[in-house]
Design a protein around this motif. Structure first.
Motif, PDB file in Angstrom:
ATOM      1  N   ARG A   1       1.107  -1.580   0.552  1.00  0.00           N
ATOM      2  CA  ARG A   1       0.462   0.293  -0.066  1.00  0.00           C
ATOM      3  C   ARG A   1       1.202   1.174   0.225  1.00  0.00           C
ATOM      4  NH1 ARG A   1      -1.688   2.879   3.821  1.00  0.00           N
ATOM      5  NH2 ARG A   1      -1.228   1.986   5.654  1.00  0.00           N
ATOM      6  N   LEU A   2       2.001   0.863   0.840  1.00  0.00           N
ATOM      7  CA  LEU A   2       2.914   2.707   0.876  1.00  0.00           C
ATOM      8  C   LEU A   2       3.760   2.774  -0.480  1.00  0.00           C
ATOM      9  CD1 LEU A   2       4.598   2.237   4.392  1.00  0.00           C
ATOM     10  CD2 LEU A   2       2.798   3.262   3.554  1.00  0.00           C
ATOM     11  N   ILE A   3       4.173   1.358  -1.327  1.00  0.00           N
ATOM     12  CA  ILE A   3       4.289   1.575  -2.354  1.00  0.00           C
ATOM     13  C   ILE A   3       3.045   2.101  -3.736  1.00  0.00           C
ATOM     14  CG2 ILE A   3       5.401   0.542  -4.764  1.00  0.00           C
ATOM     15  CD1 ILE A   3       6.404  -1.727  -2.217  1.00  0.00           C
ATOM     16  N   GLU A   4       2.541   1.337  -3.586  1.00  0.00           N
ATOM     17  CA  GLU A   4       1.217   1.924  -4.542  1.00  0.00           C
ATOM     18  C   GLU A   4       0.769   3.893  -4.025  1.00  0.00           C
ATOM     19  OE1 GLU A   4      -2.288  -0.440  -3.807  1.00  0.00           O
ATOM     20  OE2 GLU A   4      -1.039  -2.616  -4.685  1.00  0.00           O
ATOM     21  N   ASP A   5       0.982   4.133  -3.251  1.00  0.00           N
ATOM     22  CA  ASP A   5       0.658   5.397  -2.719  1.00  0.00           C
ATOM     23  C   ASP A   5       2.169   6.585  -3.093  1.00  0.00           C
ATOM     24  OD1 ASP A   5      -1.686   5.131  -1.163  1.00  0.00           O
ATOM     25  OD2 ASP A   5      -0.576   4.918   0.915  1.00  0.00           O
ATOM     26  N   GLU A   6       2.754   5.882  -3.309  1.00  0.00           N
ATOM     27  CA  GLU A   6       4.326   6.755  -3.632  1.00  0.00           C
ATOM     28  C   GLU A   6       3.811   6.820  -4.917  1.00  0.00           C
ATOM     29  OE1 GLU A   6       6.561   8.955  -4.340  1.00  0.00           O
ATOM     30  OE2 GLU A   6       6.270   8.723  -2.504  1.00  0.00           O
ATOM     31  N   LEU A   7       4.004   5.719  -5.889  1.00  0.00           N
ATOM     32  CA  LEU A   7       3.488   5.638  -6.966  1.00  0.00           C
ATOM     33  C   LEU A   7       2.759   6.498  -7.700  1.00  0.00           C
ATOM     34  CD1 LEU A   7       4.031   1.579  -8.100  1.00  0.00           C
ATOM     35  CD2 LEU A   7       5.072   4.027  -8.878  1.00  0.00           C
ATOM     36  N   LEU A   8       1.469   6.665  -7.233  1.00  0.00           N
ATOM     37  CA  LEU A   8       0.371   7.407  -7.064  1.00  0.00           C
ATOM     38  C   LEU A   8       0.689   9.023  -7.071  1.00  0.00           C
ATOM     39  CD1 LEU A   8      -2.545   7.556  -8.331  1.00  0.00           C
ATOM     40  CD2 LEU A   8      -3.038   7.253  -5.698  1.00  0.00           C
TER      41      LEU A   8
ATOM     42  N   GLN B   1       4.058   9.844  -7.243  1.00  0.00           N
ATOM     43  CA  GLN B   1       4.423  10.468  -8.156  1.00  0.00           C
ATOM     44  C   GLN B   1       3.712  10.861  -9.893  1.00  0.00           C
ATOM     45  OE1 GLN B   1       7.861   7.535  -8.243  1.00  0.00           O
ATOM     46  NE2 GLN B   1       8.233   7.573  -6.648  1.00  0.00           N
ATOM     47  N   ALA B   2       2.857  10.197 -10.211  1.00  0.00           N
ATOM     48  CA  ALA B   2       2.292   9.823 -11.467  1.00  0.00           C
ATOM     49  C   ALA B   2       1.426  11.494 -11.482  1.00  0.00           C
ATOM     50  CB  ALA B   2       1.151   9.102 -11.222  1.00  0.00           C
ATOM     51  N   VAL B   3       1.031  11.705 -10.049  1.00  0.00           N
ATOM     52  CA  VAL B   3      -0.211  12.431 -10.402  1.00  0.00           C
ATOM     53  C   VAL B   3       0.490  13.942  -9.926  1.00  0.00           C
ATOM     54  CG1 VAL B   3      -1.451  14.560  -8.341  1.00  0.00           C
ATOM     55  CG2 VAL B   3      -1.537  11.690  -8.758  1.00  0.00           C
ATOM     56  N   THR B   4       2.024  14.088  -9.825  1.00  0.00           N
ATOM     57  CA  THR B   4       3.428  15.425  -9.748  1.00  0.00           C
ATOM     58  C   THR B   4       4.066  15.180 -11.441  1.00  0.00           C
ATOM     59  OG1 THR B   4       3.945  14.581  -7.713  1.00  0.00           O
ATOM     60  CG2 THR B   4       4.983  15.851  -8.813  1.00  0.00           C
ATOM     61  N   LYS B   5       3.792  13.850 -11.404  1.00  0.00           N
ATOM     62  CA  LYS B   5       4.313  13.826 -13.132  1.00  0.00           C
ATOM     63  C   LYS B   5       3.050  13.757 -14.361  1.00  0.00           C
ATOM     64  CE  LYS B   5       6.365  10.771 -16.485  1.00  0.00           C
ATOM     65  NZ  LYS B   5       7.195   9.717 -16.986  1.00  0.00           N
ATOM     66  N   GLY B   6       2.273  14.036 -13.621  1.00  0.00           N
ATOM     67  CA  GLY B   6       0.893  14.915 -14.781  1.00  0.00           C
ATOM     68  C   GLY B   6       0.287  16.096 -14.377  1.00  0.00           C
ATOM     69  N   ASN B   7       1.192  16.309 -13.411  1.00  0.00           N
ATOM     70  CA  ASN B   7       0.314  18.094 -13.516  1.00  0.00           C
ATOM     71  C   ASN B   7      -1.235  18.705 -12.634  1.00  0.00           C
ATOM     72  OD1 ASN B   7       3.377  18.913 -14.148  1.00  0.00           O
ATOM     73  ND2 ASN B   7       2.545  18.348 -15.934  1.00  0.00           N
ATOM     74  N   ILE B   8      -0.844  17.077 -11.785  1.00  0.00           N
ATOM     75  CA  ILE B   8      -2.665  17.140 -11.388  1.00  0.00           C
ATOM     76  C   ILE B   8      -2.552  18.040 -10.197  1.00  0.00           C
ATOM     77  CG2 ILE B   8      -4.260  16.073 -10.614  1.00  0.00           C
ATOM     78  CD1 ILE B   8      -4.063  15.505 -13.454  1.00  0.00           C
ATOM     79  N   VAL B   9      -3.683  18.741 -10.217  1.00  0.00           N
ATOM     80  CA  VAL B   9      -3.389  19.933  -8.648  1.00  0.00           C
ATOM     81  C   VAL B   9      -5.220  20.192  -8.318  1.00  0.00           C
ATOM     82  CG1 VAL B   9      -3.373  22.916  -8.759  1.00  0.00           C
ATOM     83  CG2 VAL B   9      -1.506  21.413  -9.953  1.00  0.00           C
ATOM     84  N   VAL B  10      -5.355  19.709  -7.267  1.00  0.00           N
ATOM     85  CA  VAL B  10      -6.548  20.454  -6.839  1.00  0.00           C
ATOM     86  C   VAL B  10      -6.561  20.604  -5.655  1.00  0.00           C
ATOM     87  CG1 VAL B  10      -8.241  18.943  -4.733  1.00  0.00           C
ATOM     88  CG2 VAL B  10      -6.133  17.647  -5.690  1.00  0.00           C
ATOM     89  N   THR B  11      -7.669  22.507  -6.284  1.00  0.00           N
ATOM     90  CA  THR B  11      -7.687  23.038  -6.441  1.00  0.00           C
ATOM     91  C   THR B  11      -7.922  23.307  -4.852  1.00  0.00           C
ATOM     92  OG1 THR B  11      -9.657  23.651  -7.291  1.00  0.00           O
ATOM     93  CG2 THR B  11      -8.087  24.033  -8.431  1.00  0.00           C
ATOM     94  N   PRO B  12      -7.951  24.542  -4.159  1.00  0.00           N
ATOM     95  CA  PRO B  12      -9.107  24.889  -2.459  1.00  0.00           C
ATOM     96  C   PRO B  12     -10.022  25.187  -2.796  1.00  0.00           C
ATOM     97  CG  PRO B  12      -6.939  27.029  -2.971  1.00  0.00           C
ATOM     98  CD  PRO B  12      -7.400  25.719  -4.142  1.00  0.00           C
TER      99      PRO B  12
END
Length: 163
Positions: free
Chosen positions: A46-53, A55-66
């Motif tokens: 689960r920790l590995i999956e969380d880290e992969l996710l 990293q994918a969010v960062t690489k995909g330039n995904i931003v959660v707005t306020p």
């Protein structure tokens, strides 16, 4: 303590791993050595999956707005009858508001990432083909014994190839 694993050169801190393990152990029931090993493996995965996710969010330039985060908090709080009940939940269950926000941020960013990537479906034929090519890896296990594991692996592969 160091790292229990590395994901693309990003360490997974042993303190985080053992904190998660302590949560499970603190529930009070006796855990056999075999069961403990299974629990450790699940926590690490689960920790590995969380880290992969992450990293994918960062690489995909995904931003959660306020605004998205506040909408998520509003939805979360709507499960309670009142603000007082929500505050009581935080206090009695020892839940930090930041923990809820972090969880919501992960959920929203994952949804946005999946939306960006599109369909990651794996067909039965793709899964069977993968099994046939890697049969020796699975030993005595039949395709149906490992089907879900194969489908998950292929989805993850598609997921990271899409990035």
């Amino acid at each position: 303590m160091g790292a229990v694993a590395k994901v693309n050169d990003v360490p997974i801190d042993a303190k985080v791993f053992y904190a998660e393990l302590d949560k499970v152990k603190s529930r009070g029931s006796a855990i056999t050595e075999d069961k403990l090993e299974q629990i450790k493996e699940k926590i690490l995965n689960r920790l590995i999956e969380d880290e992969l996710l992450e990293q994918a969010v960062t690489k995909g330039n995904i931003v959660v707005t306020p605004e998205e985060l506040e909408a998520g908090m509003k939805e979360y709080k709507s499960r309670f009858k009142s603000e007082e009940q929500f505050q009581s939940y935080l206090t009695n269950d020892n839940v930090a508001i930041e923990s809820i926000r972090d969880t919501l941020k992960k959920r929203i960013s994952t949804e946005k990432l999946l939306e960006k990537l599109g369909n990651l479906a794996v067909t039965e034929d793709e899964a069977k083909d993968f099994y046939e090519k890697n049969k020796n890896f699975y030993g005595e296990k039949s395709f149906y014994d490992v089907r879900e594991q194969i489908v998950t692996s292929l989805k993850n592969k598609k997921f990271f190839l899409e990035l």
